[in-house]
Design a protein around this motif. Structure first.
Motif, PDB file in Angstrom:
ATOM      1  N   ASN A   8      78.937  72.737  46.937  1.00  0.00           N
ATOM      2  CA  ASN A   8      78.982  71.359  47.389  1.00  0.00           C
ATOM      3  C   ASN A   8      77.557  70.831  47.400  1.00  0.00           C
ATOM      4  N   ALA A   9      77.356  69.634  46.880  1.00  0.00           N
ATOM      5  CA  ALA A   9      76.011  69.077  46.757  1.00  0.00           C
ATOM      6  C   ALA A   9      75.286  69.046  48.096  1.00  0.00           C
ATOM      7  N   GLU A  10      76.026  68.794  49.173  1.00  0.00           N
ATOM      8  CA  GLU A  10      75.394  68.692  50.488  1.00  0.00           C
ATOM      9  C   GLU A  10      74.909  70.044  51.015  1.00  0.00           C
ATOM     10  N   ASP A  11      75.342  71.129  50.378  1.00  0.00           N
ATOM     11  CA  ASP A  11      74.925  72.455  50.829  1.00  0.00           C
ATOM     12  C   ASP A  11      73.620  72.910  50.185  1.00  0.00           C
ATOM     13  N   ILE A  12      73.181  72.229  49.143  1.00  0.00           N
ATOM     14  CA  ILE A  12      72.037  72.697  48.369  1.00  0.00           C
ATOM     15  C   ILE A  12      70.771  72.812  49.206  1.00  0.00           C
ATOM     16  N   LYS A  13      70.555  71.867  50.104  1.00  0.00           N
ATOM     17  CA  LYS A  13      69.315  71.865  50.886  1.00  0.00           C
ATOM     18  C   LYS A  13      69.383  72.775  52.116  1.00  0.00           C
ATOM     19  N   LYS A  14      70.504  73.414  52.329  1.00  0.00           N
ATOM     20  CA  LYS A  14      70.619  74.311  53.474  1.00  0.00           C
ATOM     21  C   LYS A  14      69.735  75.538  53.281  1.00  0.00           C
ATOM     22  N   ASN A  15      69.286  76.090  54.394  1.00  0.00           N
ATOM     23  CA  ASN A  15      68.359  77.220  54.345  1.00  0.00           C
ATOM     24  C   ASN A  15      68.910  78.397  53.546  1.00  0.00           C
ATOM     25  N   GLU A  16      70.222  78.619  53.638  1.00  0.00           N
ATOM     26  CA  GLU A  16      70.825  79.754  52.944  1.00  0.00           C
ATOM     27  C   GLU A  16      70.673  79.633  51.433  1.00  0.00           C
ATOM     28  N   ILE A  17      70.925  78.436  50.908  1.00  0.00           N
ATOM     29  CA  ILE A  17      70.816  78.229  49.462  1.00  0.00           C
ATOM     30  C   ILE A  17      69.357  78.204  49.026  1.00  0.00           C
ATOM     31  N   GLN A  18      68.493  77.563  49.809  1.00  0.00           N
ATOM     32  CA  GLN A  18      67.078  77.549  49.469  1.00  0.00           C
ATOM     33  C   GLN A  18      66.498  78.956  49.515  1.00  0.00           C
ATOM     34  N   GLY A  19      66.988  79.750  50.454  1.00  0.00           N
ATOM     35  CA  GLY A  19      66.561  81.145  50.524  1.00  0.00           C
ATOM     36  C   GLY A  19      67.028  81.936  49.313  1.00  0.00           C
ATOM     37  N   LEU A  20      68.240  81.642  48.851  1.00  0.00           N
ATOM     38  CA  LEU A  20      68.769  82.295  47.659  1.00  0.00           C
ATOM     39  C   LEU A  20      67.911  81.964  46.440  1.00  0.00           C
ATOM     40  N   LEU A  21      67.546  80.692  46.290  1.00  0.00           N
ATOM     41  CA  LEU A  21      66.710  80.278  45.155  1.00  0.00           C
ATOM     42  C   LEU A  21      65.363  80.988  45.189  1.00  0.00           C
ATOM     43  N   LYS A  22      64.805  81.103  46.383  1.00  0.00           N
ATOM     44  CA  LYS A  22      63.528  81.790  46.533  1.00  0.00           C
ATOM     45  C   LYS A  22      63.666  83.260  46.169  1.00  0.00           C
ATOM     46  N   LYS A  23      64.748  83.886  46.623  1.00  0.00           N
ATOM     47  CA  LYS A  23      64.986  85.295  46.306  1.00  0.00           C
ATOM     48  C   LYS A  23      65.184  85.482  44.800  1.00  0.00           C
ATOM     49  N   MET A  24      65.953  84.600  44.163  1.00  0.00           N
ATOM     50  CA  MET A  24      66.180  84.703  42.724  1.00  0.00           C
ATOM     51  C   MET A  24      64.872  84.635  41.944  1.00  0.00           C
ATOM     52  N   ARG A  25      64.017  83.716  42.342  1.00  0.00           N
ATOM     53  CA  ARG A  25      62.736  83.583  41.642  1.00  0.00           C
ATOM     54  C   ARG A  25      61.892  84.831  41.821  1.00  0.00           C
ATOM     55  N   SER A  26      61.884  85.373  43.040  1.00  0.00           N
ATOM     56  CA  SER A  26      61.125  86.587  43.313  1.00  0.00           C
ATOM     57  C   SER A  26      61.635  87.762  42.483  1.00  0.00           C
ATOM     58  N   VAL A  27      62.964  87.913  42.408  1.00  0.00           N
ATOM     59  CA  VAL A  27      63.551  89.009  41.633  1.00  0.00           C
ATOM     60  C   VAL A  27      63.257  88.831  40.145  1.00  0.00           C
ATOM     61  N   MET A  28      63.387  87.608  39.650  1.00  0.00           N
ATOM     62  CA  MET A  28      63.103  87.346  38.236  1.00  0.00           C
ATOM     63  C   MET A  28      61.672  87.731  37.898  1.00  0.00           C
ATOM     64  N   HIS A  29      60.723  87.361  38.753  1.00  0.00           N
ATOM     65  CA  HIS A  29      59.326  87.698  38.508  1.00  0.00           C
ATOM     66  C   HIS A  29      59.086  89.196  38.612  1.00  0.00           C
ATOM     67  N   SER A  30      59.735  89.862  39.564  1.00  0.00           N
ATOM     68  CA  SER A  30      59.506  91.291  39.750  1.00  0.00           C
ATOM     69  C   SER A  30      59.992  92.101  38.553  1.00  0.00           C
ATOM     70  N   TYR A  31      61.004  91.599  37.848  1.00  0.00           N
ATOM     71  CA  TYR A  31      61.511  92.275  36.651  1.00  0.00           C
ATOM     72  C   TYR A  31      60.799  91.815  35.378  1.00  0.00           C
ATOM     73  N   GLY A  32      59.951  90.799  35.493  1.00  0.00           N
ATOM     74  CA  GLY A  32      59.292  90.269  34.304  1.00  0.00           C
ATOM     75  C   GLY A  32      60.265  89.584  33.375  1.00  0.00           C
ATOM     76  N   SER A  33      61.334  89.048  33.942  1.00  0.00           N
ATOM     77  CA  SER A  33      62.362  88.380  33.145  1.00  0.00           C
ATOM     78  C   SER A  33      62.046  86.893  33.032  1.00  0.00           C
ATOM     79  N   PHE A  34      62.848  86.175  32.231  1.00  0.00           N
ATOM     80  CA  PHE A  34      62.614  84.734  32.081  1.00  0.00           C
ATOM     81  C   PHE A  34      63.883  83.924  32.274  1.00  0.00           C
ATOM     82  N   GLY A  35      64.871  84.518  32.883  1.00  0.00           N
ATOM     83  CA  GLY A  35      66.085  83.805  33.252  1.00  0.00           C
ATOM     84  C   GLY A  35      66.891  84.676  34.187  1.00  0.00           C
TER      85      GLY A  35
END
Length: 238
Positions: A66-93
């Motif tokens: 739901n669009a209104e859920d995007i700014k919630k801490n849980e989703i923002q935390g997920l985005l942050k975690k995804m970026r961290s994992v992507m960088h730790s693996y040296g991946s690009f997606g």
């Protein structure tokens, strides 16, 4: 056993019991500490590692947010975690299901550092270009050029292997940003390949479903031979 060894054994036992009593460590507590050290509790999604082929989450069709859920801490935390994992693996997606979360989200980034790791010939043939960090939530894909190109492709969820995979040359992806705003991206070549790869993850597909099967390759087959098979493929980040 000599008397001296018996004495030493008894002394060690006495000192151990004194230590346990002094530090109020009960047998139950000791067992708990021992178990947690050798058999740590399973981690929960979103993971710090990438799920591997065979994990059911990689075969689910991801759910839209739901669009209104995007700014919630849980989703923002997920985005942050995804970026961290992507960088730790040296991946690009990376798609959310790859960290155990069946939500319709993917991220991409093809940094200058990774770009420079490829030879000029490969960069040219695969139409590579630097891609700044991007987030797509509830993405939709539209094919804008039905010509297909086939190049080697790998996936951190099929770690240690690669294969030639045909992909459409140009696509348009639309969705929502990390701020919940509409975004669109018209891409071709390498970027289009990354987008299609991640969109497949959101549909429960892997590149192994559409690869040229005769090209499926263990990426370290030569090291296996050189080391007499004494090699392992890590599933944790670099």
């Amino acid at each position: 056993m000599t008397i001296l060894n018996v004495y030493r054994s008894k002394s060690a036992l006495v000192y151990t019991l004194i230590f346990i009593k002094r530090h109020l460590i009960t047998f139950r507590k000791f067992r708990q500490l021992y178990t947690e050290f050798w058999f740590p509790s399973p981690s929960r999604p979103p993971y710090n590692h990438i799920c591997q082929i065979g994990d059911p989450v990689l075969r689910y069709k991801a759910e839209e947010l739901n669009a209104e859920d995007i700014k919630k801490n849980e989703i923002q935390g997920l985005l942050k975690k995804m970026r961290s994992v992507m960088h730790s693996y040296g991946s690009f997606g990376l798609a959310a299901p790859q960290v155990g979360v069946p939500l319709s989200i993917f991220i991409v980034e093809f940094s200058e550092k990774i770009y420079e790791e490829f030879s000029p010939e490969i960069r040219k043939s695969r139409e590579m270009a630097i891609i700044p960090f991007k987030v797509f939530i509830n993405p939709e894909l539209k094919i804008t050029n039905y010509e297909k190109v086939c190049f080697p492709e790998a996936c951190e969820s099929v770690r240690g292997f690669s294969a030639d995979v045909p992909r459409y040359r140009e696509v348009l992806v639309t969705g929502l940003s990390a701020e919940g705003k509409p975004v669109s991206w018209q891409v071709s070549g390498w970027a289009a390949r990354i987008v299609q790869h991640e969109m497949d993850h959101l549909s429960g597909r892997l590149y192994t479903d559409i690869m040229v099967r005769s090209t499926f390759t263990c990426t370290c087959w030569d090291k296996v031979n050189r080391t007499g098979g004494r090699i392992y493929v890590p599933f944790s980040p670099k």
